[in-house]
Design an enzyme around this catalytic site. Structure first.
Site, PDB file in Angstrom:
ATOM      1  N   GLY A  16       8.174   7.011   1.799  1.00  0.00           N
ATOM      2  CA  GLY A  16       7.291   5.720   2.209  1.00  0.00           C
ATOM      3  C   GLY A  16       7.726   5.467   3.197  1.00  0.00           C
ATOM      4  N   TYR A  20       4.805  -1.158   5.273  1.00  0.00           N
ATOM      5  CA  TYR A  20       5.341  -2.034   6.334  1.00  0.00           C
ATOM      6  C   TYR A  20       7.095  -2.340   6.046  1.00  0.00           C
ATOM      7  CZ  TYR A  20       6.474  -6.769   6.587  1.00  0.00           C
ATOM      8  OH  TYR A  20       6.963  -8.489   6.757  1.00  0.00           O
ATOM      9  N   ILE A  21       7.364  -2.740   4.577  1.00  0.00           N
ATOM     10  CA  ILE A  21       9.014  -2.441   4.340  1.00  0.00           C
ATOM     11  C   ILE A  21       9.786  -0.966   4.241  1.00  0.00           C
ATOM     12  CG2 ILE A  21      10.378  -2.951   2.440  1.00  0.00           C
ATOM     13  CD1 ILE A  21       8.458  -4.644   0.774  1.00  0.00           C
ATOM     14  N   LYS A  48       0.217   6.181  11.758  1.00  0.00           N
ATOM     15  CA  LYS A  48       1.137   5.372  10.700  1.00  0.00           C
ATOM     16  C   LYS A  48       2.413   5.983  11.443  1.00  0.00           C
ATOM     17  CE  LYS A  48      -1.682   5.709   7.064  1.00  0.00           C
ATOM     18  NZ  LYS A  48      -1.829   6.408   5.041  1.00  0.00           N
ATOM     19  N   ALA A  90       8.084   4.481  -1.534  1.00  0.00           N
ATOM     20  CA  ALA A  90       6.238   4.528  -1.958  1.00  0.00           C
ATOM     21  C   ALA A  90       5.675   3.179  -3.324  1.00  0.00           C
ATOM     22  CB  ALA A  90       6.325   5.643  -1.642  1.00  0.00           C
ATOM     23  N   SER A 134       9.299  -5.009  -7.897  1.00  0.00           N
ATOM     24  CA  SER A 134       9.086  -6.445  -7.470  1.00  0.00           C
ATOM     25  C   SER A 134       9.014  -7.631  -7.700  1.00  0.00           C
ATOM     26  CB  SER A 134       7.796  -6.141  -7.063  1.00  0.00           C
ATOM     27  OG  SER A 134       7.067  -7.394  -6.553  1.00  0.00           O
ATOM     28  N   LYS A 173       3.628  -2.133 -10.580  1.00  0.00           N
ATOM     29  CA  LYS A 173       5.235  -1.971 -10.573  1.00  0.00           C
ATOM     30  C   LYS A 173       5.767  -2.398 -11.894  1.00  0.00           C
ATOM     31  CE  LYS A 173       6.409  -2.328  -6.811  1.00  0.00           C
ATOM     32  NZ  LYS A 173       6.727  -1.031  -6.316  1.00  0.00           N
TER      33      LYS A 173
HETATM   34  P1  NAP Z   1       2.724  -0.350   2.433  1.00  0.00           P
HETATM   35  O1  NAP Z   1       3.070  -1.176   3.833  1.00  0.00           O
HETATM   36  O2  NAP Z   1       1.783  -0.104   2.264  1.00  0.00           O
HETATM   37  O3  NAP Z   1       4.189   0.358   2.300  1.00  0.00           O
HETATM   38  C1  NAP Z   1       3.003   1.401   0.957  1.00  0.00           C
HETATM   39  C2  NAP Z   1       4.349   2.820   1.358  1.00  0.00           C
HETATM   40  O4  NAP Z   1       3.684   3.769  -0.432  1.00  0.00           O
HETATM   41  C3  NAP Z   1       3.068   3.464   2.764  1.00  0.00           C
HETATM   42  O5  NAP Z   1       3.846   4.253   3.170  1.00  0.00           O
HETATM   43  C4  NAP Z   1       2.392   4.375   1.488  1.00  0.00           C
HETATM   44  O6  NAP Z   1       1.849   5.756   2.691  1.00  0.00           O
HETATM   45  C5  NAP Z   1       3.246   5.088   0.404  1.00  0.00           C
HETATM   46  N1  NAP Z   1       2.667   5.510  -0.763  1.00  0.00           N
HETATM   47  C6  NAP Z   1       1.022   4.541  -0.876  1.00  0.00           C
HETATM   48  N2  NAP Z   1       1.059   5.819  -2.174  1.00  0.00           N
HETATM   49  C7  NAP Z   1       0.919   7.249  -1.370  1.00  0.00           C
HETATM   50  C8  NAP Z   1       1.422   8.259  -1.715  1.00  0.00           C
HETATM   51  N3  NAP Z   1       0.284   8.878  -3.146  1.00  0.00           N
HETATM   52  N4  NAP Z   1       2.315   8.900  -1.694  1.00  0.00           N
HETATM   53  C9  NAP Z   1       3.095   9.189  -1.198  1.00  0.00           C
HETATM   54  N5  NAP Z   1       3.610   7.455   0.025  1.00  0.00           N
HETATM   55  C10 NAP Z   1       2.354   6.460  -0.358  1.00  0.00           C
HETATM   56  O7  NAP Z   1       3.460  -1.584   1.574  1.00  0.00           O
HETATM   57  P2  NAP Z   1       5.035  -2.955   1.436  1.00  0.00           P
HETATM   58  O8  NAP Z   1       4.517  -3.855   2.023  1.00  0.00           O
HETATM   59  O9  NAP Z   1       5.939  -2.153   2.705  1.00  0.00           O
HETATM   60  O10 NAP Z   1       5.543  -2.033  -0.008  1.00  0.00           O
HETATM   61  C11 NAP Z   1       6.573  -1.036   0.037  1.00  0.00           C
HETATM   62  C12 NAP Z   1       7.638  -1.227  -1.467  1.00  0.00           C
HETATM   63  O11 NAP Z   1       7.541  -2.849  -1.797  1.00  0.00           O
HETATM   64  C13 NAP Z   1       6.081  -1.071  -2.427  1.00  0.00           C
HETATM   65  O12 NAP Z   1       6.724  -0.824  -3.653  1.00  0.00           O
HETATM   66  C14 NAP Z   1       5.617  -2.147  -3.251  1.00  0.00           C
HETATM   67  O13 NAP Z   1       5.082  -2.278  -4.052  1.00  0.00           O
HETATM   68  C15 NAP Z   1       7.398  -2.854  -3.122  1.00  0.00           C
HETATM   69  N6  NAP Z   1       6.827  -4.208  -2.931  1.00  0.00           N
HETATM   70  C16 NAP Z   1       6.187  -5.274  -1.316  1.00  0.00           C
HETATM   71  C17 NAP Z   1       6.008  -5.868  -1.201  1.00  0.00           C
HETATM   72  C18 NAP Z   1       5.637  -7.072   0.098  1.00  0.00           C
HETATM   73  O14 NAP Z   1       5.304  -7.963  -0.334  1.00  0.00           O
HETATM   74  N7  NAP Z   1       5.208  -6.620   1.106  1.00  0.00           N
HETATM   75  C19 NAP Z   1       6.751  -6.761  -2.355  1.00  0.00           C
HETATM   76  C20 NAP Z   1       7.879  -6.311  -3.677  1.00  0.00           C
HETATM   77  C21 NAP Z   1       7.618  -5.566  -3.624  1.00  0.00           C
HETATM   78  P3  NAP Z   1       1.125   5.827   3.798  1.00  0.00           P
HETATM   79  O15 NAP Z   1       2.174   5.513   4.518  1.00  0.00           O
HETATM   80  O16 NAP Z   1       0.768   7.414   4.220  1.00  0.00           O
HETATM   81  O17 NAP Z   1       0.065   4.648   3.598  1.00  0.00           O
END
Ligand code: NAP
Length: 351
Positions: A16, A20-21, A48, A90, A134, A173
């Protein structure tokens, strides 16, 4: 004291990477001298991945990008071969206007975890998996109480209120993390889980499709000019989350689940911090929308009345001591997190 594995140069696979993270996680491992293999869904999608290409060329970084999809069985096998560590981040993060929770969230989160961890199991060299879970896997709604003293949530708590129909992101999650623990039982790698709260802080890319970036933009661009609902969140800085992933990958003293939270506060608090710096320039909300009105209008954002009833106006407590004492975290103040995030969005002309 951290107890790092003494190895010269290690290879880490990070899933992934364009997110963002995860972009920060990739940067952190590169800065620490790792050989990084990073998976993205589409190698041609420059919108991206441009920032990853920039990272690669400007720092002559040891970064290799691979195409892999959570739902494409076996697509993580090749990049996992020969790796020492796997960081699985991811997973779809969608909380509003969900049309098909099974297809958009639950399936990719659970089947994706199986797919990625199967690749880990096929890679003999791999010793540790770090999973980005999470706080959503710890608690589903703010009106709930944890098992600790005075109802504080800790690492022994699991979200039991979410389902495919209600808070499906939280459910995805929870089930993905449970899947990972199950798979870790009979594996040659150990599993460390990180449970971040709501992540804010500057982004490395110009992407605006993530939930964290969307929240910050909405507070600055006038979407909430009439007011914000009083919703409490457990905040943590994206740079601190990346640091925790790095520590979790290496430190043998770190175990189990680890809550990553710097501060519990509400959306009006975030607006107040933003107003203190940008109140004259941007239409930042000054008012709190009463709960009855939020419940009447929540459907506009695809939010259910049940969710609003159980979350608006409810605070909660969450215990971050394990992350301070065992992971060795020192968290940035939430004010810096908020203002640095706003500054990045403004300077990249994303407001
Ligand atoms: P994000 O920017 O939307 O990142 C999500 C990532 O998952 C993206 O790189 C996306 O790929 C990838 N993804 C989604 N579906 C996929 C698939 N079918 N196959 C391959 N890759 C896929 O969100 P984020 O905030 O950085 O979250 C990243 C992780 O942290 C997630 O696991 C989320 O649950 C966890 N998290 C986030 C937060 C928060 O507040 N942001 C808090 C706790 C935990 P693309 O780049 O191609 O879109």
């Amino acid at each position: 004291m951290p107890n790092f594995i003494p190895v010269e140069k290690q290879t880490v696979l990070i899933t992934g990477a364009a997110g963002y993270i995860c972009s920060w996680i990739v940067k952190k491992f590169l800065e620490e001298g790792f050989s990084v293999r990073a998976t993205v869904r589409d190698l041609e999608d420059l919108d991206k991945i441009q920032h990853l290409n920039d990272l690669k060329s400007t720092n002559e970084a040891d970064l290799e990008l691979f195409k892999a999809d959570l739902l494409d069985d076996g697509s993580f096998d090749e990049p996992a071969k020969g790796c020492d560590i796997l960081v699985h981040t991811a997973s779809p993060f969608i909380v509003q206007n969900i049309k098909d929770s099974q297809k958009q969230l639950v399936l990719p989160a659970i089947e994706g975890t199986k797919n990625v961890l199967s690749a880990a199991s096929k890679s003999d060299s791999l010793t540790r998996v770090v999973l980005t879970s999470s706080v959503a896997a710890i608690t589903g709604d703010n009106c709930e109480t944890g098992s600790g003293e005075n109802g504080i949530f800790n690492e022994s708590d699991w979200n039991t209120s979410s389902s495919e129909d209600y808070n499906p992101y939280q459910y995805s999650k929870t089930m993905a993390e449970k899947t990972a623990w199950k798979m870790a039982e009979n594996s040659h790698w150990d599993l460390i889980v990180l449970n971040p709260g709501f992540v804010l802080g500057p982004s490395l890319s110009t992407r605006i499709d993530g939930a964290s970036v969307d929240m910050m933009r909405s507070l600055l661009n006038g979407k909430y000019r009439l007011g914000v609902p009083d919703i409490y969140l457990a905040f943590v800085d994206v740079r601190d989350v990346a640091q925790a992933h790095f520590l979790a990958a290496l430190d043998q003293n770190i175990t189990g689940r680890n809550i990553l939270v710097s501060h519990v506060g509400n959306t009006p608090m975030v607006a107040e911090v933003l107003r203190s710096e940008y109140g004259r320039t941007y239409p930042i909300p000054k008012n709190i929308i009463p709960k009855w009105l939020v419940k009447m209008t929540g459907f506009i954002f695809g939010l259910k009345r049940d969710y609003l009833e159980r979350n608006v106006g409810h605070s909660f407590k969450i215990d971050n001591r394990k992350s301070l004492e065992e992971v060795g975290m020192t968290y940035r103040p939430v004010r810096d997190t908020i203002l640095d995030h706003a500054e990045q969005l403004i300077s990249m002309k994303l407001i």
